[in-house]
Design a protein around this motif. Structure first.
Motif, PDB file in Angstrom:
ATOM      1  N   LEU A   1       0.820  -1.207   0.000  1.00 36.12           N
ATOM      2  CA  LEU A   1       0.000   0.000   0.000  1.00 36.12           C
ATOM      3  C   LEU A   1       0.857   1.262   0.000  1.00 36.12           C
ATOM      4  CD1 LEU A   1      -2.694  -1.059   2.655  1.00 36.12           C
ATOM      5  CD2 LEU A   1      -2.831  -1.218   0.161  1.00 36.12           C
ATOM      6  N   PHE A   2       2.118   1.154   0.468  1.00 35.74           N
ATOM      7  CA  PHE A   2       2.999   2.320   0.513  1.00 35.74           C
ATOM      8  C   PHE A   2       3.806   2.498  -0.772  1.00 35.74           C
ATOM      9  CE2 PHE A   2       2.327   1.154   4.939  1.00 35.74           C
ATOM     10  CZ  PHE A   2       2.088   2.373   5.545  1.00 35.74           C
ATOM     11  N   ARG A   3       3.789   1.488  -1.626  1.00 37.54           N
ATOM     12  CA  ARG A   3       4.582   1.575  -2.835  1.00 37.54           C
ATOM     13  C   ARG A   3       3.920   2.483  -3.874  1.00 37.54           C
ATOM     14  NH1 ARG A   3       5.825  -4.894  -3.596  1.00 37.54           N
ATOM     15  NH2 ARG A   3       7.304  -5.115  -1.848  1.00 37.54           N
ATOM     16  N   SER A   4       4.754   3.164  -4.619  1.00 40.96           N
ATOM     17  CA  SER A   4       4.307   3.980  -5.745  1.00 40.96           C
ATOM     18  C   SER A   4       5.448   4.014  -6.757  1.00 40.96           C
ATOM     19  CB  SER A   4       3.933   5.391  -5.284  1.00 40.96           C
ATOM     20  OG  SER A   4       5.063   6.051  -4.724  1.00 40.96           O
ATOM     21  N   ALA A   5       5.287   4.847  -7.756  1.00 40.53           N
ATOM     22  CA  ALA A   5       6.306   4.892  -8.805  1.00 40.53           C
ATOM     23  C   ALA A   5       7.648   5.362  -8.281  1.00 40.53           C
ATOM     24  CB  ALA A   5       5.834   5.804  -9.943  1.00 40.53           C
ATOM     25  N   ASP A   6       7.636   6.261  -7.339  1.00 42.90           N
ATOM     26  CA  ASP A   6       8.886   6.811  -6.824  1.00 42.90           C
ATOM     27  C   ASP A   6       9.094   6.541  -5.337  1.00 42.90           C
ATOM     28  OD1 ASP A   6       6.816   8.331  -6.019  1.00 42.90           O
ATOM     29  OD2 ASP A   6       7.568  10.246  -6.802  1.00 42.90           O
ATOM     30  N   GLN A   7       8.307   5.623  -4.752  1.00 42.19           N
ATOM     31  CA  GLN A   7       8.438   5.312  -3.317  1.00 42.19           C
ATOM     32  C   GLN A   7       8.325   3.815  -3.140  1.00 42.19           C
ATOM     33  OE1 GLN A   7       6.297   7.851  -0.587  1.00 42.19           O
ATOM     34  NE2 GLN A   7       5.957   6.159   0.839  1.00 42.19           N
ATOM     35  N   PRO A   8       9.412   3.138  -2.703  1.00 45.15           N
ATOM     36  CA  PRO A   8       9.385   1.670  -2.635  1.00 45.15           C
ATOM     37  C   PRO A   8       8.670   1.112  -1.411  1.00 45.15           C
ATOM     38  CG  PRO A   8      11.530   2.491  -1.949  1.00 45.15           C
ATOM     39  CD  PRO A   8      10.742   3.699  -2.403  1.00 45.15           C
ATOM     40  N   GLY A   9       8.400   1.944  -0.436  1.00 39.57           N
ATOM     41  CA  GLY A   9       7.744   1.470   0.780  1.00 39.57           C
ATOM     42  C   GLY A   9       7.492   2.614   1.738  1.00 39.57           C
ATOM     43  N   ALA A  10       7.196   2.300   2.991  1.00 43.07           N
ATOM     44  CA  ALA A  10       6.953   3.333   4.004  1.00 43.07           C
ATOM     45  C   ALA A  10       8.260   4.063   4.294  1.00 43.07           C
ATOM     46  CB  ALA A  10       6.394   2.712   5.271  1.00 43.07           C
ATOM     47  N   MET A  11       8.174   5.400   4.360  1.00 42.60           N
ATOM     48  CA  MET A  11       9.362   6.199   4.609  1.00 42.60           C
ATOM     49  C   MET A  11       9.544   6.392   6.110  1.00 42.60           C
ATOM     50  SD  MET A  11      10.390   9.946   3.096  1.00 42.60           S
ATOM     51  CE  MET A  11       9.043  10.744   3.961  1.00 42.60           C
ATOM     52  N   LEU A  12      10.720   6.036   6.602  1.00 42.23           N
ATOM     53  CA  LEU A  12      11.004   6.199   8.019  1.00 42.23           C
ATOM     54  C   LEU A  12      11.442   7.618   8.330  1.00 42.23           C
ATOM     55  CD1 LEU A  12      10.978   4.506  10.570  1.00 42.23           C
ATOM     56  CD2 LEU A  12      13.405   4.046  10.244  1.00 42.23           C
ATOM     57  N   TRP A  13      12.253   8.218   7.470  1.00 43.08           N
ATOM     58  CA  TRP A  13      12.580   9.641   7.572  1.00 43.08           C
ATOM     59  C   TRP A  13      13.021  10.134   6.195  1.00 43.08           C
ATOM     60  CZ3 TRP A  13      16.096   6.247  10.106  1.00 43.08           C
ATOM     61  CH2 TRP A  13      17.333   6.096   9.483  1.00 43.08           C
ATOM     62  N   GLY A  14      13.035  11.457   6.037  1.00 40.84           N
ATOM     63  CA  GLY A  14      13.444  12.068   4.775  1.00 40.84           C
ATOM     64  C   GLY A  14      12.505  13.175   4.364  1.00 40.84           C
ATOM     65  N   ASP A  15      12.744  13.726   3.162  1.00 41.71           N
ATOM     66  CA  ASP A  15      11.958  14.858   2.651  1.00 41.71           C
ATOM     67  C   ASP A  15      10.896  14.434   1.668  1.00 41.71           C
ATOM     68  OD1 ASP A  15      13.533  16.618   4.124  1.00 41.71           O
ATOM     69  OD2 ASP A  15      15.070  16.688   2.553  1.00 41.71           O
ATOM     70  N   GLY A  16      10.837  13.166   1.337  1.00 42.79           N
ATOM     71  CA  GLY A  16       9.802  12.719   0.435  1.00 42.79           C
ATOM     72  C   GLY A  16      10.327  12.539  -0.972  1.00 42.79           C
ATOM     73  N   PRO A  17       9.537  11.913  -1.847  1.00 38.94           N
ATOM     74  CA  PRO A  17      10.000  11.616  -3.216  1.00 38.94           C
ATOM     75  C   PRO A  17      10.219  12.860  -4.070  1.00 38.94           C
ATOM     76  CG  PRO A  17       7.690  11.053  -2.935  1.00 38.94           C
ATOM     77  CD  PRO A  17       8.205  11.386  -1.580  1.00 38.94           C
ATOM     78  N   LYS A  18       9.495  13.946  -3.793  1.00 41.76           N
ATOM     79  CA  LYS A  18       9.647  15.147  -4.620  1.00 41.76           C
ATOM     80  C   LYS A  18      10.926  15.902  -4.281  1.00 41.76           C
ATOM     81  CE  LYS A  18       4.708  15.756  -5.394  1.00 41.76           C
ATOM     82  NZ  LYS A  18       3.545  16.676  -5.280  1.00 41.76           N
ATOM     83  N   GLN A  19      11.444  15.719  -3.063  1.00 38.25           N
ATOM     84  CA  GLN A  19      12.683  16.378  -2.660  1.00 38.25           C
ATOM     85  C   GLN A  19      13.622  15.305  -2.083  1.00 38.25           C
ATOM     86  OE1 GLN A  19      11.512  19.460   0.069  1.00 38.25           O
ATOM     87  NE2 GLN A  19      10.787  20.818  -1.549  1.00 38.25           N
ATOM     88  N   PRO A  20      14.162  14.482  -2.933  1.00 42.96           N
ATOM     89  CA  PRO A  20      14.995  13.379  -2.440  1.00 42.96           C
ATOM     90  C   PRO A  20      16.233  13.905  -1.738  1.00 42.96           C
ATOM     91  CG  PRO A  20      15.205  13.603  -4.821  1.00 42.96           C
ATOM     92  CD  PRO A  20      14.109  14.548  -4.407  1.00 42.96           C
ATOM     93  N   GLY A  21      16.523  13.272  -0.637  1.00 42.85           N
ATOM     94  CA  GLY A  21      17.718  13.617   0.131  1.00 42.85           C
ATOM     95  C   GLY A  21      18.194  12.370   0.836  1.00 42.85           C
ATOM     96  N   ASP A  22      18.348  12.496   2.137  1.00 42.12           N
ATOM     97  CA  ASP A  22      18.708  11.327   2.937  1.00 42.12           C
ATOM     98  C   ASP A  22      17.443  10.578   3.331  1.00 42.12           C
ATOM     99  OD1 ASP A  22      21.372  11.974   2.753  1.00 42.12           O
ATOM    100  OD2 ASP A  22      21.336  13.212   4.569  1.00 42.12           O
ATOM    101  N   ASP A  23      16.705  10.139   2.341  1.00 40.17           N
ATOM    102  CA  ASP A  23      15.465   9.411   2.599  1.00 40.17           C
ATOM    103  C   ASP A  23      15.778   7.958   2.965  1.00 40.17           C
ATOM    104  OD1 ASP A  23      14.306  11.760   1.836  1.00 40.17           O
ATOM    105  OD2 ASP A  23      13.734  11.063  -0.167  1.00 40.17           O
ATOM    106  N   PHE A  24      14.952   7.425   3.856  1.00 39.09           N
ATOM    107  CA  PHE A  24      15.116   6.020   4.238  1.00 39.09           C
ATOM    108  C   PHE A  24      13.747   5.358   4.200  1.00 39.09           C
ATOM    109  CE2 PHE A  24      15.263   2.417   7.097  1.00 39.09           C
ATOM    110  CZ  PHE A  24      16.429   1.786   6.675  1.00 39.09           C
ATOM    111  N   TYR A  25      13.647   4.289   3.439  1.00 39.86           N
ATOM    112  CA  TYR A  25      12.398   3.562   3.270  1.00 39.86           C
ATOM    113  C   TYR A  25      12.545   2.150   3.850  1.00 39.86           C
ATOM    114  CZ  TYR A  25      11.237   7.266  -0.023  1.00 39.86           C
ATOM    115  OH  TYR A  25      10.980   8.488  -0.588  1.00 39.86           O
ATOM    116  N   LEU A  26      11.453   1.671   4.447  1.00 41.90           N
ATOM    117  CA  LEU A  26      11.409   0.312   4.965  1.00 41.90           C
ATOM    118  C   LEU A  26      11.070  -0.618   3.814  1.00 41.90           C
ATOM    119  CD1 LEU A  26       9.482   0.918   8.320  1.00 41.90           C
ATOM    120  CD2 LEU A  26      11.934   0.517   8.020  1.00 41.90           C
TER     121      LEU A  26
END
Length: 443
Positions: free
Chosen positions: A165-190
């Motif tokens: 349910l958390f997956r999308s074209a630019d998001q592989p799963g639930a994000m634990l921290w970060g700025d989100g897919p539109k502003q990629p940075g030190d994002d961390f996904y579960l």
């Protein structure tokens, strides 16, 4: 009788729900009852805080106007009494906390002004008002903690199933921290088997730790309910002392009636018959010496029986072995007379006071008598030990069970005797056995 125990300090109390173990806690009714109670605190806290603050402040504001606010404050205090009764019921239903009802409101002086003064001086109502006032900040904390803990537990333990349910074209799963897919940075996904498994493991850990945290939070609520909505300490002490004194008086009167009955029906009747036999033997002494001699022999046997009955009666009042050698020897002597084998163990660091020692002896004696007469047991045991400043005597048998203090004069009499020295009596006796009676007395 049910399998749950009944503790009897004069009246039967509802048996508490046993505390679940660590591994069973997440699935126990007690944990979910505590969770529901803590979440409902927010509703109670908001309504109670608004009610107390608004009307008390309004009453204070109206007081300078011909004292119009005093009746309002008195009414609020008495209304808080009723609110406290509802909260005790909520704690009884969800926390299994059976808090005694405080003493009823008493108007000390007649008339409307007397009602106002009594209401303003009602300590029970003011303590209930303080409870409602404190519930708002406390309820915010409890509601937030419970909802957060259970939400985090549900989210993490179900993440292997909800990850898609958390997956999308630019998001592989639930994000634990970060700025989100539109502003990629030190994002961390579960994402990935390792982190999905780790998230599930955290959920399992929370599943078993959350009930322990909720238990600790609910303990504070139990303390608040007991301290602010139950009887005042001094009032409870006076009530307990009054009940203990009444129980001691009733026990003493019952013992006197028992002694009088035993003397009248036993030794006295035997001595009267003995006097009549000796009188007849005296009349026949000259005419029929053989019959007179036979009657004297029978009278001599009657004297022995009367002496034995008097000795047993005196032993029932206070046995000499108890005074001379203590509880261990006295209970061993009682156990030797029981019709079933009885194992006796007494482990006391110091000898208790004479009234407590006698009460323990009498209770164990009566319980072993019940074992002999009514239980149908094949063996029994007596264990006496000290727990802090309390003497604990446990009598257990493997009989048919079904003993109930509410139905039977034997256990009811023991209850009164235990109350007379400030103790409690607990009976666990399911149908089919075994029966376990625990007597707790102050050392």
């Amino acid at each position: 009788m049910s399998t749950a125990g009944t503790t009897v300090p004069g009246r039967a109390l509802r048996a508490p729900v046993p505390r679940p173990g660590f591994w069973r806690a997440p699935f126990s009714a007690r944990t979910w009852g505590e969770s529901i109670y803590l979440m409902l605190n927010l509703f109670v806290g908001i309504l109670g805080f608004v009610f107390v603050v608004v009307f008390v402040v309004l009453g204070i504001g109206l007081t300078p106007l011909f004292l119009l606010g005093l009746p309002l404050i008195a009414a609020v205090v008495l209304a808080c009494r009723g609110w406290g009764a509802m909260e005790r019921g909520r704690a009884r239903a969800l926390l299994d906390e059976d808090v005694a009802r405080p003493e009823r409101f008493r108007q000390k002086t007649p008339g409307a002004w007397g009602w106002i003064k009594s209401g303003l001086a009602d300590g029970t109502g003011w303590r209930a008002a303080l409870y409602l006032f404190l519930m708002l900040p406390w309820s915010i904390l409890t509601f937030t903690a419970v909802v957060t803990l259970w939400s985090a537990t549900l989210a993490t333990i179900s993440y292997p199933a909800t990850q898609p349910l958390f997956r999308s074209a630019d998001q592989p799963g639930a994000m634990l921290w970060g700025d989100g897919p539109k502003q990629p940075g030190d994002d961390f996904y579960l994402t990935g088997p390792l982190w999905v498994t780790a998230t599930f493991a955290v959920g399992v850990l929370l599943l078993f730790l959350t009930p322990q945290v909720i238990r600790g939070i609910a303990w504070v609520d139990r303390v608040m309910v007991r301290g602010l909505l139950g009887p005042a300490f001094l009032s409870q002490q006076v009530q307990d002392l009054t009940e203990s004194r009444g129980a001691a008086v009733d026990t003493a009167a019952s013992d006197m009636r028992r002694i009088e009955r035993d003397l009248h029906d036993g030794a006295q009747a035997r001595l009267v018959s003995l006097a009549m036999d000796l009188g007849l033997a005296k009349e026949k002494m000259s005419d029929d010496p053989e019959s007179a001699q036979r009657m004297v022999v029978e009278a001599h046997n009657e004297v022995k029986l009367a002496l034995r009955e008097l000795r047993d009666l005196a032993r029932g009042i206070h046995p000499a072995v108890l005074t001379d050698r203590g509880l261990d020897a006295a209970l061993s002597a009682v156990a030797a007379k029981c019709t079933v084998p009885v194992a006796v163990g007494v482990d006391l660091p110091t000898r208790p006071s004479a009234p407590v020692e006698q009460a323990a002896y009498y209770c164990v004696s009566e319980l072993l008598t019940n074992v002999s007469k009514h239980s149908g047991a094949t063996r029994a045991s007596v264990a006496v030990h000290a727990e802090r400043d309390r003497l604990v005597a446990v009598v257990e048998d493997d009989g048919r069970g079904g003993a109930d203090p509410a139905h039977g004069t034997g256990l009811a009499g023991l209850t009164e005797r235990v109350r007379g020295v400030g103790g409690t009596l607990k009976v666990v006796s399911p149908k089919g056995g075994p029966t376990r009676v625990t007597v707790t007395l102050p050392m």
